[in-house]
Scaffold this active site. Structure first.
Site, mmCIF file in Angstrom:
data_model
loop_
_atom_site.group_PDB
_atom_site.id
_atom_site.type_symbol
_atom_site.label_atom_id
_atom_site.label_comp_id
_atom_site.label_asym_id
_atom_site.label_seq_id
_atom_site.Cartn_x
_atom_site.Cartn_y
_atom_site.Cartn_z
ATOM 1 N N LYS A 46 0.820 -1.217 0.000
ATOM 2 C CA LYS A 46 0.000 0.000 0.000
ATOM 3 C C LYS A 46 0.853 1.265 0.000
ATOM 4 C CE LYS A 46 -3.918 -2.206 0.120
ATOM 5 N NZ LYS A 46 -5.207 -1.909 -0.434
HETATM 6 C C1 LIG Z 1 -2.897 -6.797 4.274
HETATM 7 C C2 LIG Z 1 -3.672 -6.621 3.009
HETATM 8 N N1 LIG Z 1 -3.850 -7.682 2.221
HETATM 9 C C3 LIG Z 1 -4.570 -7.584 1.091
HETATM 10 C C4 LIG Z 1 -5.170 -6.408 0.704
HETATM 11 C C5 LIG Z 1 -5.983 -6.380 -0.561
HETATM 12 O O1 LIG Z 1 -5.430 -5.627 -1.592
HETATM 13 P P1 LIG Z 1 -6.342 -4.753 -2.535
HETATM 14 O O2 LIG Z 1 -6.999 -3.718 -1.682
HETATM 15 O O3 LIG Z 1 -5.415 -4.160 -3.536
HETATM 16 O O4 LIG Z 1 -7.364 -5.659 -3.144
HETATM 17 C C6 LIG Z 1 -5.011 -5.285 1.509
HETATM 18 C C7 LIG Z 1 -5.691 -4.029 1.186
HETATM 19 O O5 LIG Z 1 -6.233 -3.362 2.024
HETATM 20 C C8 LIG Z 1 -4.234 -5.392 2.697
HETATM 21 O O6 LIG Z 1 -4.049 -4.331 3.504
#
Ligand SMILES: Cc1ncc(COP(=O)(O)O)c(C=O)c1O
Length: 460
Positions: A46
């Site tokens: 992120k």
């Molecule tokens: C720890 C974690 N795993 C997976 C995701 C999922 O990714 P995306 O939001 O790009 O689908 C997030 C997103 O908030 C996350 O913080």
């Protein structure tokens, strides 16, 4: 500017390694590779979307100098945004649901951000939900910019223009399947679109969690009722704009417990310290691989670091309190008692007895814990050697005092039909397990009993 240095930490985002898994997925013939996004400076993928969305906001004029960045975030995006804001001199307010780990909240506050914590179990439309609170703050605070990683399409563009090309350059497209846990949908949709354009035969597979509505919606086009789950980052109770279902071929749905256990295995057997969504994605990948006719190369993006889950997934007490710790010795307690030749000839004392009598019994029987029963045979307490020594030494207890003064609550009552796993979990916190049959005390199990049993079965 020194040679070899980055001008600031935001410029250090990206370029994360891809690593082969060598142990935990040996049950399948396909090879699993993982991209370690926790190696970004803020500890997650992120960081990328934080920097990219804010760069775009500045370019588009929606974020102006001196402005306040507002986001409803589960934490990782908050860190990415806060890092960018620290480098570029902006203020931040984050709105979090209260199921988020304490580490995530403390971390954001340490960046100097304001953090508002909202209840988890309310509908998104509820004025107390973190979606509603963040929107309201953005409407009332002048010169503020509501990032909205869910519907801000620069989220998926981050992965389309940055993460996926980086992966393609690293691997030259030498993989057959790309998988990732899904939340906002940004990672899977952005990477999915890029890979599909470059590699016509690639399969893009999303990993969703039980209780989320995303996979169900993707497969049926219908909404279902969202249920609560504990995994963080994965799953949603609505469909964010960032989803591009045309570029996602398949779905796997996984549960909390198997994901957490896999997250711990990932550290124990591969040395990879990642968060729960990483375990979820690996469980999903193994499950997906089992449906394949021939072995493939599967690449999984692991979103974040294990640091943020030290008090949860990596904490034995938390795992055991929530029923996530598992044992291969799933036998009933009654079987263990039989095996240890424990015949239920347990010594106990009545609640009207005195401390002196309790000490005499413990001494003559050579035992250090004495269950106390009432006249109906129900357990009312446990008198333990440990609890007696100090008060007796200090003259606090007299021989004729009632035994109830020496009670300890350092025991857990378990039924003889429960699994041994429950006793092991109880013994992480308590000295003994008092085994009952229809509420009546039948035996005591201690740590050494469990070890003796495990040892006799070749468990150690
Ligand atoms: C720890 C974690 N795993 C997976 C995701 C999922 O990714 P995306 O939001 O790009 O689908 C997030 C997103 O908030 C996350 O913080």
């Amino acid at each position: 500017m020194m040679k070899g240095a980055k001008p600031n930490v935001v410029e250090a985002i990206g370029g994360t390694p891809i690593v082969k898994l060598n142990h935990i997925a040996n049950e399948i013939e396909s090879e699993i590779y993982v991209k370690l996004e926790y190696m970004n400076p803020g500890g997650s993928t992120k960081d990328r979307i934080g920097a990219y969305m804010l760069d775009q906001a500045v370019k588009e004029g929606t974020l102006k100098p001196g402005g306040t960045i507002i986001e409803g975030t589960s934490g990782n995006t908050g860190v990415g945004l806060a890092m960018w804001a620290a480098v570029h001199g902006y203020k931040c307010i984050f709105v979090l649901a209260d199921k988020q780990s304490k580490e995530k909240i403390d971390n954001l506050r340490a960046f100097g951000a304001k953090v508002v914590v909202c209840p988890t179990n309310v509908e998104p439309e509820d004025p107390r939900s973190y979606y509603s609170v963040s929107k309201r703050l953005a409407e009332t605070i002048p010169n503020s910019f509501y990032v909205n990683q869910y519907d801000n399409l620069h989220n998926r563009m981050t992965h389309y223009t940055w993460t996926a090309p980086e992966i393609f350059e690293q691997t030259q497209g030498d993989f057959d399947v790309f998988m990732a846990g899904v939340g906002t949908g940004g990672t899977i949709s952005g990477c999915g679109k890029f890979f599909k354009e470059k590699m016509p035969n690639v399969k893009i597979v999303g990993v969703d969690c039980e209780g989320s509505i995303v996979a169900h919606y993707a497969k049926t086009g219908e909404y279902c009722e969202a249920k609560s789950y504990v995994l963080e980052g994965v799953g949603e109770d609505f469909i964010p704009e960032n989803y591009d279902f045309d570029n996602i071929d398949d779905w796997v749905v996984v549960g909390d417990k198997e994901s957490f256990l896999m997250t711990r295995r990932l550290l124990k057997y591969e040395g990879i310290y990642a968060g729960g969504s990483a375990g979820a994605a690996i469980v999903g990948a193994i499950r997906y691989a089992k449906t394949l006719k021939e072995p493939k190369k599967i690449l999984i993006l692991l979103h974040d670091s294990g640091n943020r889950y030290a008090s949860k997934i990596y904490n034995d007490d938390w795992m055991s309190d929530n029923g996530y710790l598992d044992s291969s010795f799933n036998v009933q307690i009654s079987e263990v008692l039989e095996d240890l030749n424990k015949k239920g000839d347990i010594t106990s004392i009545l609640d009207k007895a005195t401390i002196g009598e309790a000490i005499n019994i413990m001494d003559s029987k050579g035992i250090s814990q004495l269950p106390v029963l009432n006249s109906n045979g129900e357990i009312v307490g446990l008198c333990s050697e440990k609890n007696l020594v100090k008060p007796v030494l200090m003259g606090e207890f007299q021989k004729d005092d009632n035994v109830s003064l020496a009670y300890t609550n350092n025991y857990k009552i378990v039924d003889r039909n429960e699994l041994l796993e429950n006793v092991a979990n109880a013994l992480l916190k308590k000295d003994v397990a008092l085994v009952t049959d229809n509420g009546k005390l039948v035996d005591i199990l201690t740590e050494i009993d469990v070890l003796q049993y495990m040892s006799s079965k070749g468990g150690i």
